[in-house]
Design an enzyme around this catalytic site. Structure first.
Site, PDB file in Angstrom:
ATOM      1  N   SER A 133      -0.885  -0.823  -4.852  1.00  0.00           N
ATOM      2  CA  SER A 133      -1.590   0.453  -5.215  1.00  0.00           C
ATOM      3  C   SER A 133      -1.062   1.659  -4.328  1.00  0.00           C
ATOM      4  O   SER A 133      -0.547   1.268  -3.109  1.00  0.00           O
ATOM      5  CB  SER A 133      -3.137   0.349  -5.540  1.00  0.00           C
ATOM      6  OG  SER A 133      -3.593   0.310  -4.219  1.00  0.00           O
TER       7      SER A 133
ATOM      8  N   GLU B 191       0.908  -1.227   0.034  1.00  0.00           N
ATOM      9  CA  GLU B 191       0.083  -0.002  -0.075  1.00  0.00           C
ATOM     10  C   GLU B 191       0.923   1.356  -0.087  1.00  0.00           C
ATOM     11  O   GLU B 191       1.847   1.411   0.960  1.00  0.00           O
ATOM     12  CB  GLU B 191      -0.901   0.302   1.183  1.00  0.00           C
ATOM     13  CG  GLU B 191      -2.167  -0.887   1.264  1.00  0.00           C
ATOM     14  CD  GLU B 191      -3.009  -0.557   2.366  1.00  0.00           C
ATOM     15  OE1 GLU B 191      -4.043  -0.941   2.246  1.00  0.00           O
ATOM     16  OE2 GLU B 191      -2.775   0.190   3.531  1.00  0.00           O
ATOM     17  N   CYS B 192       0.653   2.174  -0.966  1.00  0.00           N
ATOM     18  CA  CYS B 192       1.372   3.403  -1.007  1.00  0.00           C
ATOM     19  C   CYS B 192       2.934   3.118  -1.080  1.00  0.00           C
ATOM     20  O   CYS B 192       3.470   2.926  -1.891  1.00  0.00           O
ATOM     21  CB  CYS B 192       0.586   4.476  -0.006  1.00  0.00           C
ATOM     22  SG  CYS B 192       1.261   6.018  -0.022  1.00  0.00           S
ATOM     23  N   GLY B 193       3.421   3.751   0.230  1.00  0.00           N
ATOM     24  CA  GLY B 193       4.891   3.463   0.332  1.00  0.00           C
ATOM     25  C   GLY B 193       5.260   1.874  -0.002  1.00  0.00           C
ATOM     26  O   GLY B 193       6.259   1.765  -0.552  1.00  0.00           O
TER      27      GLY B 193
END
Length: 426
Positions: free
Chosen positions: A417, A317-319
């Site tokens: 994502s 997720e993200c990072g």
């Protein structure tokens, strides 16, 4: 009750942390909450009162999940609002627009306004009166004045609020030393604060000296009864990256996974630990852009992650998504090789804020979820995608239904994502 304000930067966090510590010191089992999609403030809430803090999000959370969040127990519940009291998105989501006012209306909890009165006096009465009358289903029960310059300033502000018919529950003098360090996604994380307990103790002493804590406790109202809400874990045994670079995961997700019977096994990429034996590996968001060199040098972690991904699902997720890619360019323009499990290349040197609610429809499966599943979540980062060559993980729109280019990626057992998952759409 809900601690809210007309806008960000008014002093909500000072009041929230000080109040939580005061209540805990007085023997009250206080249950903290954060309105909206915030994954930093809840850690400060826990540090203040010793209880896990959970999010209340009317846009992303369906009624069952909200009710489960509100059934956390304790003697008293206090929620910290986000942005301004009525600020949300234009198009309602699962239970509302994401505004803190939605939670006040859904729960019946009273709202205490924190007002920065710098540069104003009687006019703060007009501001508070307007907020009190803006939504008939939201009850503004009182006001705490912040950054009061003098006794005369205090007296004039109180005159305006008396005309508005709103009680003043406290008046906090202007103090330049009561602030927490900030970073590009908000406050510096609680685990990184060098002397957090002393800072919170100072907030508590400040509130005890200038706020009527007895009146605040008397305002507290009952909550909404809860009912079960199932959150599907991505696996029975979950290897969860957890350190200063990987810490942004919503508490209700972890709690829901455990309640569903999953075992969560943390490990630290920054300590060069490989993923432990598990059914799935989950890399949350955080600040990998600040630790890119250390991650690139963590050979044991990267090799272990690559071995894991050969046979079992890995999701970022993200990072965490950025670390699954090929390259992460840090703020100084230095390119660092990441895991290379996806073709993603990102840059923190080219900064642009990406912020808002997201509605995703999975185009491919991700751990525990089938293609076609609809998800609600939140995106907040400054990094820019340089290339995203793999198959898209999802079709993603913002809260208004406008498609966004950050679709996520998938390849083999690996997916990721920029979406921070909050809830599955029923």
């Amino acid at each position: 009750m809900i601690i809210a304000a007309p806008a960000s930067g008014q002093g909500k966090t000072t009041v929230m942390l000080g109040l939580l510590r005061c209540l805990a010191e007085d023997g009250v089992a206080v249950q903290p909450y954060k309105c909206g999609p915030d994954y930093i403030d809840p850690a400060f809430h826990r540090a203040a009162c010793g209880r896990d803090s959970f999010n209340l999000d009317s846009w992303a959370m369906p009624g069952g999940l909200l009710a489960a969040q509100l059934a956390r127990g304790g003697d008293m519940a206090v929620a910290e609002g986000s942005m301004g009291l009525f600020d949300g998105v234009a198009m309602p989501g699962a239970s509302g627009t994401g505004a803190s006012a939605d939670m006040a209306a859904l729960t019946g909890w009273p709202v205490v306004l924190v007002l920065d009165v710098s540069g104003a006096a009687q006019t703060v009465g007009a501001l508070a009166a307007g907020m009190a009358r803006f939504r008939p289903d939201v009850r503004v029960a009182g006001v705490i004045l912040n950054r009061v310059a003098s006794p005369r300033h205090d007296r004039l502000c109180r005159l305006g609020l008396a005309a508005a018919g709103l009680p003043v529950l406290g008046a906090l003098p202007r103090r330049g030393d009561l602030s927490l360090p900030e970073r590009h996604l908000g406050l510096v994380q609680a685990v990184e604060h060098p002397d957090l307990d002393r800072a919170i103790a100072a907030y508590a002493a400040f509130l005890r000296a200038h706020v009527d804590l007895g009146a605040l406790r008397a305002l507290a109202a009952g909550g909404v009864a809860g009912r079960p809400c199932r959150i599907r874990p991505p696996g029975q045994r979950i290897a969860l990256a957890q350190d200063a670079a990987f810490s942004f995961v919503y508490p209700h997700l972890l709690d829901g996974w455990r309640t569903a019977g999953a075992e969560i096994v943390p490990f630290s990429p920054l300590a060069d630990q490989p993923p432990p034996v598990a059914d799935v590996c989950w890399l949350p968001g955080g600040y990998p852009e600040l630790h890119a060199g250390a991650i690139a040098a963590a050979g044991t972690f990267l090799a272990g992650l690559r071995r894991f991904a050969q046979t079992r699902p890995v999701h970022g997720e993200c990072g965490g998504y950025m670390v699954l890619g090929e390259v992460l360019v840090d703020g100084n323009g230095v390119a660092h090789e990441m895991a290379g499990l996806l073709g993603l290349r990102t840059s923190y040197e080219r900064r642009r804020m990406h912020l808002g609610y997201r509605l995703a429809t999975l185009a491919a499966p991700m751990p525990g979820l089938a293609a076609g599943t609809r998800l609600r979540g939140h995106e907040f980062h400054y990094s820019t995608i340089l290339s995203q060559p793999d198959a898209p993980l999802a079709m993603i729109t913002d809260a208004d239904g406008t498609p966004v280019p950050e679709t996520g990626s998938c390849r083999g057992h690996v997916s990721g994502s920029f979406l921070h998952l909050i809830a599955e759409v029923p």
